[in-house]
Scaffold this motif. Structure first.
Motif, PDB file in Angstrom:
ATOM      1  N   ILE A 184     -18.759   6.410  -3.769  1.00 18.98           N
ATOM      2  CA  ILE A 184     -18.626   6.154  -2.332  1.00 18.98           C
ATOM      3  C   ILE A 184     -17.150   6.082  -1.959  1.00 18.98           C
ATOM      4  CG2 ILE A 184     -19.021   4.471  -0.493  1.00 18.98           C
ATOM      5  CD1 ILE A 184     -21.541   5.877  -1.203  1.00 18.98           C
ATOM      6  N   ASP A 185     -16.734   6.966  -1.064  1.00 17.96           N
ATOM      7  CA  ASP A 185     -15.351   6.969  -0.578  1.00 17.96           C
ATOM      8  C   ASP A 185     -15.323   6.269   0.771  1.00 17.96           C
ATOM      9  OD1 ASP A 185     -12.743   7.391   0.058  1.00 17.96           O
ATOM     10  OD2 ASP A 185     -12.871   9.573   0.232  1.00 17.96           O
ATOM     11  N   ALA A 186     -15.078   4.973   0.754  1.00 17.65           N
ATOM     12  CA  ALA A 186     -15.032   4.183   1.987  1.00 17.65           C
ATOM     13  C   ALA A 186     -13.753   3.367   2.008  1.00 17.65           C
ATOM     14  CB  ALA A 186     -16.250   3.263   2.076  1.00 17.65           C
ATOM     15  N   LYS A 187     -13.325   2.986   3.204  1.00 22.25           N
ATOM     16  CA  LYS A 187     -12.175   2.111   3.396  1.00 22.25           C
ATOM     17  C   LYS A 187     -12.669   0.731   3.823  1.00 22.25           C
ATOM     18  CE  LYS A 187      -9.036   5.434   2.862  1.00 22.25           C
ATOM     19  NZ  LYS A 187      -9.908   6.520   2.383  1.00 22.25           N
TER      20      LYS A 187
ATOM     21  N   ILE B  42       0.811  -1.217   0.000  1.00 23.04           N
ATOM     22  CA  ILE B  42       0.000   0.000   0.000  1.00 23.04           C
ATOM     23  C   ILE B  42       0.846   1.270   0.000  1.00 23.04           C
ATOM     24  CG2 ILE B  42      -1.782   1.316   1.234  1.00 23.04           C
ATOM     25  CD1 ILE B  42      -2.781  -1.369   2.356  1.00 23.04           C
ATOM     26  N   GLU B  43       1.591   1.501   1.054  1.00 26.06           N
ATOM     27  CA  GLU B  43       2.209   2.824   1.224  1.00 26.06           C
ATOM     28  C   GLU B  43       3.386   3.070   0.288  1.00 26.06           C
ATOM     29  OE1 GLU B  43       0.663   5.123   2.703  1.00 26.06           O
ATOM     30  OE2 GLU B  43      -0.855   3.699   3.397  1.00 26.06           O
TER      31      GLU B  43
ATOM     32  N   TYR C  13      -7.357   2.019  -0.483  1.00 25.74           N
ATOM     33  CA  TYR C  13      -7.037   3.019   0.540  1.00 25.74           C
ATOM     34  C   TYR C  13      -6.732   4.405  -0.032  1.00 25.74           C
ATOM     35  CZ  TYR C  13      -7.031  -0.481   4.197  1.00 25.74           C
ATOM     36  OH  TYR C  13      -7.421  -1.443   5.089  1.00 25.74           O
ATOM     37  N   HIS C  14      -6.268   4.487  -1.282  1.00 20.12           N
ATOM     38  CA  HIS C  14      -5.764   5.779  -1.769  1.00 20.12           C
ATOM     39  C   HIS C  14      -6.329   6.213  -3.120  1.00 20.12           C
ATOM     40  CE1 HIS C  14      -2.931   6.265   1.479  1.00 20.12           C
ATOM     41  NE2 HIS C  14      -2.337   5.118   1.212  1.00 20.12           N
ATOM     42  N   ARG C  15      -7.457   5.636  -3.553  1.00 18.44           N
ATOM     43  CA  ARG C  15      -7.940   5.951  -4.899  1.00 18.44           C
ATOM     44  C   ARG C  15      -8.340   7.412  -5.049  1.00 18.44           C
ATOM     45  NH1 ARG C  15     -11.241   3.170  -1.843  1.00 18.44           N
ATOM     46  NH2 ARG C  15     -13.489   3.569  -1.725  1.00 18.44           N
ATOM     47  N   TYR C  16      -8.923   8.004  -4.027  1.00 20.60           N
ATOM     48  CA  TYR C  16      -9.364   9.395  -4.170  1.00 20.60           C
ATOM     49  C   TYR C  16      -8.187  10.369  -4.105  1.00 20.60           C
ATOM     50  CZ  TYR C  16     -14.226   8.086  -4.271  1.00 20.60           C
ATOM     51  OH  TYR C  16     -15.437   7.555  -4.649  1.00 20.60           O
TER      52      TYR C  16
END
Length: 420
Positions: free
Chosen positions: A209-212, A78-79, A105-108
């Protein structure tokens, strides 16, 4: 000529390089330009990958190379990938990624950074199935009513063996690990987390929808038994692990869990390691997308399709919107989900037990639709299996807690949701 750099030349990365070389003529004919892999990044330079491309163990050799036009990110994680993709975009390079965890986790953030620079990710969800393109382009005239998908081949393989061959969960998990379908620690697959990352990507395109992953309901298949399989068959169901996104009023349900689905439905017929996603649009109705969800060549096929789209200039906005999606839709809290349920519990085999259970359910406005009783090895204990009519998740969870406190109920209570 368009030059490519690959971050992560593993199974998929090596397939991308080989396909671009071996199918160079047809790809050039379709893209309009020659596409060349200039270099790639690996962790272990001593390992022979059978490729002629230049390899490095420093990702910045690709990300900061002024000659590279498109960065293909296949590292996983991820990071670190986030920082590298961010840097590539800031350097003006287009990006193609197959990294579902990165996007979950970081699409937006990446969409904001990318702006008009192409960032494509068809291979991040359902491998070789072009579901991203279908949602971003083919179904763009529709309001999406629902998405249901078998998004993890490991789970589907295991459930298929349990249903068709009577395999026990532990035994078929071991076989899946031996075949390479499941990792030594299979939690990411069988626990539903892999599918949740893919579902979140699709929900962003369909609903904005911005969700994790931490925000949605995620359950695995670890507690499925042959008793559940037999009940499902008797009442006309199959058990599948589904990722579900569903518009309900002004909200959207997002959930991943084992699900009983009608045996005659399209999704119930998808077996083995294959993936499938059904989408219901308000204009087109139900459409289904089926194919391999993993594998080097299948995933590489989706990666290269994105590369070709970028070279053609066809990419469009990352999440499919030229302007913000102001639908007013919000993520529904987990406890507000409404569906039907199957319950399995062990009870004293004596009169009055069913009355006690129905009375307890009635306190939470839950009614029984169908019921079956099965004997156990203990003559004093019976297995009680039943399905309910529609009710709210919060009431079902409260009811399960209350049932567990009854003196006539023994052990844990198993629950599977039902979608018709």
């Amino acid at each position: 000529m368009v030059k490519i750099g690959i971050l992560g030349v593993g199974t998929v990365g090596a397939s991308v390089a080989r396909i671009l070389e071996e199918n160079a003529d047809i790809i050039e004919a379709r893209a309009g330009k020659r596409i060349l892999v200039k270099s790639g990044v690996v962790k272990n330079l001593s390992k022979d990958r059978g490729l002629s491309i230049k390899l490095s163990d420093n990702p910045l050799d690709v990300v900061d190379d002024p000659e590279i036009d498109i960065v293909v990110e296949l590292m996983g994680g991820i990071e670190e990938p986030y920082m590298l993709v961010k840097r590539a975009l800031e350097n003006g390079k287009a990006v193609v990624t197959a990294n579902k965890a990165l996007l979950a986790y970081h699409r937006y953030e990446l969409q904001s950074i990318a702006g008009d620079i192409p960032l494509m990710y068809e291979a991040s969800t359902a491998g070789g199935i072009p579901i991203i393109g279908a949602l971003r382009n083919g179904l763009s005239a529709n309001h999406i009513e629902s998405i249901q998908g078998i998004m993890n081949g490991t789970c589907n393989y295991m459930l298929t063996k349990m249903i068709n061959e009577g395999a026990q969960y532990d035994a078929i998990l071991k076989v899946a690990q031996e075949l390479g379908y499941a990792e030594a620690d299979p939690t990411f697959d069988v626990g539903g987390f892999d599918a949740s990352h893919k579902l979140l990507i699709l929900a962003s395109i369909a609903y904005g929808i911005d969700a994790k992953p931490e925000d949605i309901l995620i359950e695995g298949i670890q507690n499925i038994t042959q008793t559940d399989v037999a009940f499902a068959k008797e009442f006309g169901y199959e058990i599948k692990q589904l990722g579900i996104a569903k518009k309900v009023g002004e909200g959207v349900e997002l959930r991943v869990h084992a699900t009983m689905v009608p045996a005659d439905s399209m999704i119930a017929k998808v077996d083995g390691v294959m993936n499938a996603v059904t989408v219901v649009g308000d204009r087109v109705g139900e459409t289904m997308y089926y194919g391999p969800g993993a594998g080097g060549d299948a995933t590489a096929s989706a990666v290269i399709a994105d590369i070709i789209d970028i070279v053609r200039g066809n990419q469009g906005p990352m999440l499919g919107y030229k302007k913000g999606l102001e639908s007013g839709l919000k993520l529904l809290p987990k406890e507000d989900i409404i569906t039907q349920y199957y319950l399995r519990l062990e009870v004293d085999d004596q009169s009055g037990v069913l009355a006690a259970i129905t009375a307890t359910l009635g306190k939470f406005d839950i009614s029984i639709e169908a019921m079956l009783q099965k004997p156990t090895k203990n003559d004093d204990i019976a297995k009680l299996l039943f399905t309910t009519h529609h009710c709210k998740e919060s009431k079902m969870q409260d009811a399960i807690t209350a049932l567990g406190k009854l003196d006539v109920v023994h052990g844990s209570i198993a629950m599977i949701r039902i979608e018709k």
